[in-house]
Scaffold this active site. Structure first.
Site, PDB file in Angstrom:
ATOM      1  N   ARG A  21       0.941  -1.215  -0.041  1.00 40.52           N
ATOM      2  CA  ARG A  21       0.094   0.003   0.145  1.00 40.52           C
ATOM      3  C   ARG A  21       0.997   1.311   0.042  1.00 40.52           C
ATOM      4  NH1 ARG A  21      -1.729   3.120   4.401  1.00 40.52           N
ATOM      5  NH2 ARG A  21      -3.581   4.061   4.462  1.00 40.52           N
ATOM      6  N   VAL A  24       2.529   1.600  -3.344  1.00 42.91           N
ATOM      7  CA  VAL A  24       1.514   2.226  -4.461  1.00 42.91           C
ATOM      8  C   VAL A  24       1.292   3.531  -4.209  1.00 42.91           C
ATOM      9  CG1 VAL A  24      -0.520   1.870  -5.458  1.00 42.91           C
ATOM     10  CG2 VAL A  24       0.801  -0.138  -5.000  1.00 42.91           C
ATOM     11  N   SER A 105      14.457 -14.173  -1.309  1.00 43.49           N
ATOM     12  CA  SER A 105      13.881 -13.168  -2.094  1.00 43.49           C
ATOM     13  C   SER A 105      15.145 -12.139  -2.351  1.00 43.49           C
ATOM     14  CB  SER A 105      12.814 -12.746  -1.668  1.00 43.49           C
ATOM     15  OG  SER A 105      11.884 -13.509  -1.243  1.00 43.49           O
ATOM     16  N   THR A 125      10.176 -10.942   6.524  1.00 44.40           N
ATOM     17  CA  THR A 125       9.884 -12.272   6.825  1.00 44.40           C
ATOM     18  C   THR A 125       9.821 -12.570   8.018  1.00 44.40           C
ATOM     19  OG1 THR A 125      11.340 -14.384   6.801  1.00 44.40           O
ATOM     20  CG2 THR A 125      12.534 -12.441   6.697  1.00 44.40           C
ATOM     21  N   ASP A 127      11.147 -15.028   9.761  1.00 45.96           N
ATOM     22  CA  ASP A 127      12.220 -15.694  10.170  1.00 45.96           C
ATOM     23  C   ASP A 127      13.189 -14.637  11.067  1.00 45.96           C
ATOM     24  OD1 ASP A 127      10.798 -17.921   9.411  1.00 45.96           O
ATOM     25  OD2 ASP A 127      12.184 -17.935   7.475  1.00 45.96           O
ATOM     26  N   GLY A 185       8.669 -17.420  29.378  1.00 46.37           N
ATOM     27  CA  GLY A 185       8.996 -17.788  30.480  1.00 46.37           C
ATOM     28  C   GLY A 185       9.278 -19.581  30.118  1.00 46.37           C
ATOM     29  N   LYS A 213       7.397 -27.555  40.133  1.00 47.42           N
ATOM     30  CA  LYS A 213       6.704 -26.769  38.952  1.00 47.42           C
ATOM     31  C   LYS A 213       5.389 -27.434  38.609  1.00 47.42           C
ATOM     32  CE  LYS A 213       9.577 -23.213  37.357  1.00 47.42           C
ATOM     33  NZ  LYS A 213       9.799 -22.339  35.925  1.00 47.42           N
ATOM     34  N   VAL A 253       0.190 -21.353  11.473  1.00 48.95           N
ATOM     35  CA  VAL A 253      -0.388 -20.338  12.133  1.00 48.95           C
ATOM     36  C   VAL A 253       0.222 -18.929  12.700  1.00 48.95           C
ATOM     37  CG1 VAL A 253      -1.572 -20.110  14.783  1.00 48.95           C
ATOM     38  CG2 VAL A 253      -1.917 -22.328  13.367  1.00 48.95           C
ATOM     39  N   GLN A 254       1.309 -19.304  12.687  1.00 48.73           N
ATOM     40  CA  GLN A 254       2.347 -18.046  13.111  1.00 48.73           C
ATOM     41  C   GLN A 254       2.574 -16.977  11.923  1.00 48.73           C
ATOM     42  OE1 GLN A 254       5.748 -20.304  14.698  1.00 48.73           O
ATOM     43  NE2 GLN A 254       6.181 -18.376  15.630  1.00 48.73           N
TER      44      GLN A 254
HETATM   45  P1  ADP Z   1      12.372 -15.818   1.490  1.00 48.86           P
HETATM   46  O1  ADP Z   1      12.374 -14.715   0.813  1.00 48.86           O
HETATM   47  O2  ADP Z   1      11.145 -16.004   2.652  1.00 48.86           O
HETATM   48  O3  ADP Z   1      13.707 -16.347   2.515  1.00 48.86           O
HETATM   49  P2  ADP Z   1      12.851 -18.385  -0.083  1.00 48.86           P
HETATM   50  O4  ADP Z   1      14.192 -18.625   0.512  1.00 48.86           O
HETATM   51  O5  ADP Z   1      11.780 -19.324  -0.578  1.00 48.86           O
HETATM   52  O6  ADP Z   1      12.084 -17.286   0.929  1.00 48.86           O
HETATM   53  O7  ADP Z   1      12.954 -17.218  -1.427  1.00 48.86           O
HETATM   54  C1  ADP Z   1      12.019 -16.828  -2.032  1.00 48.86           C
HETATM   55  C2  ADP Z   1      12.271 -17.045  -3.583  1.00 48.86           C
HETATM   56  O8  ADP Z   1      13.488 -16.123  -3.748  1.00 48.86           O
HETATM   57  C3  ADP Z   1      12.839 -18.440  -4.208  1.00 48.86           C
HETATM   58  O9  ADP Z   1      11.919 -19.251  -4.340  1.00 48.86           O
HETATM   59  C4  ADP Z   1      13.766 -18.012  -5.323  1.00 48.86           C
HETATM   60  O10 ADP Z   1      12.683 -17.789  -6.373  1.00 48.86           O
HETATM   61  C5  ADP Z   1      14.427 -16.716  -5.060  1.00 48.86           C
HETATM   62  N1  ADP Z   1      15.739 -17.061  -4.353  1.00 48.86           N
HETATM   63  C6  ADP Z   1      15.901 -17.787  -3.218  1.00 48.86           C
HETATM   64  N2  ADP Z   1      17.539 -17.806  -2.910  1.00 48.86           N
HETATM   65  C7  ADP Z   1      17.999 -17.287  -4.108  1.00 48.86           C
HETATM   66  C8  ADP Z   1      19.126 -17.015  -4.694  1.00 48.86           C
HETATM   67  N3  ADP Z   1      20.140 -17.305  -4.127  1.00 48.86           N
HETATM   68  N4  ADP Z   1      19.417 -16.494  -5.810  1.00 48.86           N
HETATM   69  C9  ADP Z   1      18.301 -15.799  -6.785  1.00 48.86           C
HETATM   70  N5  ADP Z   1      17.134 -16.152  -6.061  1.00 48.86           N
HETATM   71  C10 ADP Z   1      16.757 -16.767  -4.904  1.00 48.86           C
HETATM   72  O1  F6P Z   2      10.172 -18.257   5.681  1.00 46.82           O
HETATM   73  C1  F6P Z   2       9.244 -18.466   6.314  1.00 46.82           C
HETATM   74  C2  F6P Z   2       8.835 -19.706   6.747  1.00 46.82           C
HETATM   75  O2  F6P Z   2       7.466 -19.616   7.477  1.00 46.82           O
HETATM   76  C3  F6P Z   2       9.728 -20.580   7.579  1.00 46.82           C
HETATM   77  O3  F6P Z   2       9.488 -20.102   8.832  1.00 46.82           O
HETATM   78  C4  F6P Z   2       9.284 -21.805   7.294  1.00 46.82           C
HETATM   79  O4  F6P Z   2      10.273 -22.701   7.288  1.00 46.82           O
HETATM   80  C5  F6P Z   2       8.790 -22.070   5.782  1.00 46.82           C
HETATM   81  O5  F6P Z   2       8.533 -20.565   5.496  1.00 46.82           O
HETATM   82  C6  F6P Z   2       7.849 -22.817   5.645  1.00 46.82           C
HETATM   83  O6  F6P Z   2       7.452 -22.583   4.117  1.00 46.82           O
HETATM   84  P1  F6P Z   2       5.930 -23.241   3.416  1.00 46.82           P
HETATM   85  O7  F6P Z   2       5.202 -22.094   3.549  1.00 46.82           O
HETATM   86  O8  F6P Z   2       6.676 -23.048   2.022  1.00 46.82           O
HETATM   87  O9  F6P Z   2       5.734 -24.417   4.081  1.00 46.82           O
END
Ligand code: ADP
Ligand code: F6P
Length: 322
Positions: A21, A24, A105, A125, A127, A185, A213, A253-254
């Site tokens: 948003r 854009v 990504s 992300t 993570d 905790g 506990k 769920v997270q």
């Molecule tokens: P996130 O971005 O959440 O870490 P991924 O690791 O699955 O998720 O990456 C998302 C997408 O980014 C992959 O499916 C791929 O298309 C691209 N990508 C991942 N790693 C690379 C890389 N080393 N070089 C180029 N593109 C990548």
């Molecule tokens: O990168 C986010 C994440 O939720 C990770 O924590 C997890 O390992 C992975 O994506 C799960 O991927 P998918 O949604 O493809 O099952």
């Protein structure tokens, strides 16, 4: 620069919509045409380009997920795929791209910028595994969901005098488990960054029982060498914990939560900053949260390093669990 595209990629994260948003609306404010690419890098290959006007991003600010869609796209990892992607972007007369996503990504964004295409990344992300960035979009919401789950599990665990193994997402990072465990905790926290001795964990849970506990919670990162199922098998075979044992895996769920105020504000600021960068002719950078403010870094600096965690927090969690 006239035409700007935006895509979301990898695991969806609460707040991605707020970032779209902001991209854009601030993009239009700058005089850009903003084009959305649906379903991440896969959608780029499928030429799923849609023009986005201010009204198209109405009513999404408060929604988790990403209304543009996302994907994992193995083809994009190849040089051939990346060159094809640039050809398709140029065919659409797109002058700059904003990539909202996590470490994978942003590696893709870096690859495009190395091939000469102007790209700006937005760190997003659950993570929180991007080195150099303190907090990525989605982390705050995911942590709050995890914490709510831990609080609920403690209630039922105490009623039944049970131990729970609660498994969190995070891929190869223990960030979510460490922070949710500390805030919730937990009696034990298991993360990939630290070697795990299942016998020591069993003794820790047993000691909590002996101390009187009524429950014990172990928060386990999905990437830990001993995940929740493996530990449960070990405990059943080898160890008496005192407590009866149950396992809960939070999983996706997270990821699905309503974005918190922090995630919305962060995403909004990062979206606006990414547009500002492209307007100023800056690219090859990633925007994220650092030292209490938004900041940008060269993609090269972020991609090549592994993020480290503050492991002193594990010791603190141990002291507090007594
Ligand atoms: P996130 O971005 O959440 O870490 P991924 O690791 O699955 O998720 O990456 C998302 C997408 O980014 C992959 O499916 C791929 O298309 C691209 N990508 C991942 N790693 C690379 C890389 N080393 N070089 C180029 N593109 C990548
Ligand atoms: O990168 C986010 C994440 O939720 C990770 O924590 C997890 O390992 C992975 O994506 C799960 O991927 P998918 O949604 O493809 O099952």
């Amino acid at each position: 620069m006239k035409n700007i595209a935006v895509l979301t990629s990898g695991g969806d994260a609460p707040g991605m919509n707020a970032a779209i948003r902001a991209v854009v609306r601030t993009g239009i404010h700058q005089g850009f045409n903003v084009i959305g690419i649906q379903n991440g890098y896969s959608g780029l290959f499928q030429e799923r380009f849609i023009t986005l006007k201010a009204r198209d991003v109405g009513g999404i600010l408060h929604q988790g997920g990403t209304f543009l869609g996302t994907s994992r796209c193995p083809t994009f990892k190849t040089k051939t795929g990346q060159k094809k992607a640039i050809q398709l972007l140029k065919q659409q007369k797109i002058d700059g791209l904003i990539v909202i996503g996590g470490s994978g990504s942003q590696s893709g964004a870096y690859a495009l910028s190395q091939l000469g295409f102007p790209v700006v990344g937005i760190a997003s992300t659950i993570d929180n595994d991007l080195s150099g960035i303190d907090i990525t979009i989605g982390v705050d919401t995911a942590l709050n969901i995890a914490l709510e789950a831990i609080d609920r599990l403690r209630v039922t665990a105490s009623s039944h005098q049970r131990a729970f193994l609660v498994e969190m997402m995070g891929r190869n990072s223990g960030y979510l488990a460490l922070m949710a465990g500390l805030a919730g905790g937990a009696e034990a926290i298991l993360i990939p960054e630290v070697k795990i001795d299942p016998l020591a964990i069993a003794k820790k849970l047993r000691a909590a029982y002996t101390r009187g506990k009524t429950h014990a919670l172990a928060v386990v990162a999905e990437g830990a060498k001993w995940n929740a199922q493996a530990l449960a098998r070990y405990f059943k075979k080898n160890r008496k914990l005192g407590f009866d044992l149950r396992v809960t895996t939070l999983g996706h769920v997270q990821r699905g939560g309503i974005p918190t105020v922090f995630d919305r504000l962060l995403a909004t600021q990062l979206g606006a900053a990414a547009i500002q960068s492209l307007a100023q002719g800056k690219s090859g950078i990633l925007w994220g949260w650092k030292n209490g403010a938004i900041a940008s870094f060269p993609l090269s600096q972020i991609i090549l390093k592994k993020k480290s965690l503050d492991l002193t927090l594990l010791t603190l969690a141990d002291i507090l669990a007594k």
